[in-house]
Design an enzyme around this catalytic site. Structure first.
Site, PDB file in Angstrom:
ATOM      1  N   SER A 178       3.998 -10.069   9.293  1.00 39.01           N
ATOM      2  CA  SER A 178       3.790  -8.507   9.187  1.00 39.01           C
ATOM      3  C   SER A 178       4.976  -8.044   9.446  1.00 39.01           C
ATOM      4  CB  SER A 178       2.842  -8.326  10.047  1.00 39.01           C
ATOM      5  OG  SER A 178       2.258  -7.031   9.964  1.00 39.01           O
ATOM      6  N   GLU A 274      -5.924  -8.554   3.159  1.00 38.31           N
ATOM      7  CA  GLU A 274      -5.149  -8.210   4.473  1.00 38.31           C
ATOM      8  C   GLU A 274      -5.695  -7.073   5.503  1.00 38.31           C
ATOM      9  OE1 GLU A 274      -2.195  -9.382   5.251  1.00 38.31           O
ATOM     10  OE2 GLU A 274      -1.486 -10.317   3.696  1.00 38.31           O
ATOM     11  N   HIS A 363      -5.461 -10.206   7.539  1.00 34.93           N
ATOM     12  CA  HIS A 363      -4.256 -10.258   7.848  1.00 34.93           C
ATOM     13  C   HIS A 363      -4.075 -11.087   9.409  1.00 34.93           C
ATOM     14  CE1 HIS A 363      -0.118  -8.261   8.162  1.00 34.93           C
ATOM     15  NE2 HIS A 363      -0.443  -7.865   9.454  1.00 34.93           N
TER      16      HIS A 363
END
Length: 456
Positions: A178, A274, A363
């Site tokens: 990330s 995500e 995610h």
């Protein structure tokens, strides 16, 4: 049981792995050093350094499961940790940068325990760095992107000292997830510092200087505590425009994410769903009508024809004024993560790409598999790990180890971790993906004082 490497005294965490925790790589960035470049801590002299516990974490409001919290007065926050195989020297080094929207997180999170990777043959290093306003807020006369400067200082510490811990300073892979993945791309832009990069789900987001100045107007930075509190209040106030959908106020002040030099090996990954994580934790509210979805797209400058393609995904009966359940989540995730990551793969001559598609494929769902830390990760991976999950983790972890050692994760081109899926790329052809954010900022309250920077 105690363990020693040179002057560093750590502890055994596994029959084959020692951990050295809380090693200071720079002086506390507060007092006269607040908002300044990091001041490295030299490794010299003959005294033993105890490295038995994680160091304090950077100022933040987050309280993450199993991780320490920041408390006002904690200042010695620039530290790193190393997990080291008991046997072997000249080993490949993995330097991992944690994510957290440039605002929260730490290297002490259980997710980033490096024991399993070290058991497989790597020296694993993680670090803390300044976050939020301390790391990325605009302060006149002080450097921007101080969090990135901290990471670079930690990486230079690794280059200068990792040999004592059994690592090869000439074979360092920088990895991140990330915002940590985007940070890894910035670190790789410095010539000669990085040999390989692993970037999982780097967000296609950077910030204009004018935006950073607008945010700073409404942050009371007189103390670290007031900066954390007022920045959180400011984020909560963002209800309209681009920031109304994703209230991230801090990050690199730059024109774009850098592409690593062509001689750097690059391993990229993104998940198939995500923004499903942000929906699950309540920080992203999917549109419930087509009109709301199109408003979102206009705010983020996504063309109408792309929205139309996502509205055609399987969902309610034709003609209903309700988007398919995942249309907004998939659209946002592909715009910020999936499509930019794939384009980076296509632009780099030494890149490999993985798509993590094992449900829930949100995610962060890939990280427990990469580190071999499935225990306690039920929320991220969609339930208690079974034999299939453990087998997948062994394969994913081995791909990281092999890539760090040789630059080859075990495939060329694109690979799927999970069921193969067809990428939703057709509507994105020819569509620009502007990474630069420069939207207006809604003040939290007209009575909130403008920025004060005592100690700056």
């Amino acid at each position: 049981m105690m363990a020693r490497r040179g002057r560093f005294r750590g502890r055994a965490v596994d029959p084959g792995v020692d951990a050295f925790l809380g090693i200071r790589y720079a002086e506390p960035p507060f007092g006269p050093r607040r908002f300044a470049e990091p001041v490295p801590v030299p490794v010299s002299g003959g005294h033993t350094v105890d490295c038995l516990e994680f160091g304090p974490i950077a100022p933040q409001a987050a309280r993450l499961p199993g991780a320490p919290v920041w408390r006002p007065g904690d200042e010695d926050v620039l530290s790193l940790n190393a997990w080291v195989p008991k046997r072997g020297d000249g080993l490949p080094v993995l330097f991992f940068v944690h994510g957290g929207a440039y605002t929260f997180g730490s290297s002490a999170q259980p997710d980033f325990d490096g024991t399993a990777l070290a058991r497989a043959g790597l020296v694993v290093v993680t670090c803390n760095y300044r976050l939020g306003f301390e790391g990325f807020g605009h302060v006149p006369g002080r450097p921007d992107n101080r969090g990135l400067l901290d990471q670079r200082a930690a990486l230079r510490w690794v280059r200068d000292n990792v040999e004592v811990l059994g690592g090869d300073p000439g074979n360092v892979t920088v990895a991140g997830h990330s915002s940590g993945a985007a940070s890894a791309l910035f670190l790789a832009a410095e010539p000669g510092l990085v040999r390989r990069v692993v970037a999982h789900s780097p967000p296609n987001r950077v910030y204009a200087p004018s935006f950073a100045r607008r945010v700073a107007r409404w942050v009371d930075a007189s103390t670290p505590e007031s900066a954390v509190t007022s920045a959180a209040r400011l984020a909560d106030a963002q209800r309209t425009g681009p920031l109304g959908h994703d209230r991230v106020l801090f990050g690199p002040v730059a024109d774009r994410l850098p592409v690593p030099p062509p001689e750097v090996d690059l391993l990229l990954c993104h998940t198939d769903h995500e923004y499903g994580l942000f929906e699950a934790v309540g920080s992203f509210r999917p549109a419930r009508t087509e009109a709301a979805l199109r408003r979102f797209a206009r705010d983020w400058r996504i063309p109408d024809h792309v929205v139309t393609a996502y509205l055609a995904l399987p969902g309610p009966l034709p003609g209903a004024d309700t988007p398919p359940p995942d249309a907004h989540v998939l659209l946002a995730g592909d715009f910020v993560y999936g499509e930019p990551t794939t384009r980076l793969f296509e632009a780099h001559p030494r890149a490999r790409l993985a798509r993590f598609t094992r449900p829930p494929a949100r995610h962060n769902a890939d990280l427990p598999f990469c580190f071999g830390n499935l225990r306690g990760a039920d929320f991220l991976i969609g339930g208690p790990p079974d034999a299939e999950a453990h087998a997948l983790s062994r394969r994913v972890l081995r791909s990281w180890v092999d890539f760090c050692a040789t630059g080859d994760p075990g495939w060329t081109g694109t690979h799927h971790w999970g069921p193969p899926t067809t990428p939703r790329r057709t509507p994105w052809r020819g569509v620009p993906l502007p990474p630069l954010l420069d939207p207006p900022v809604t003040p939290p309250d007209p009575r909130v004082p403008r920025c004060r920077t005592r100690g700056a």
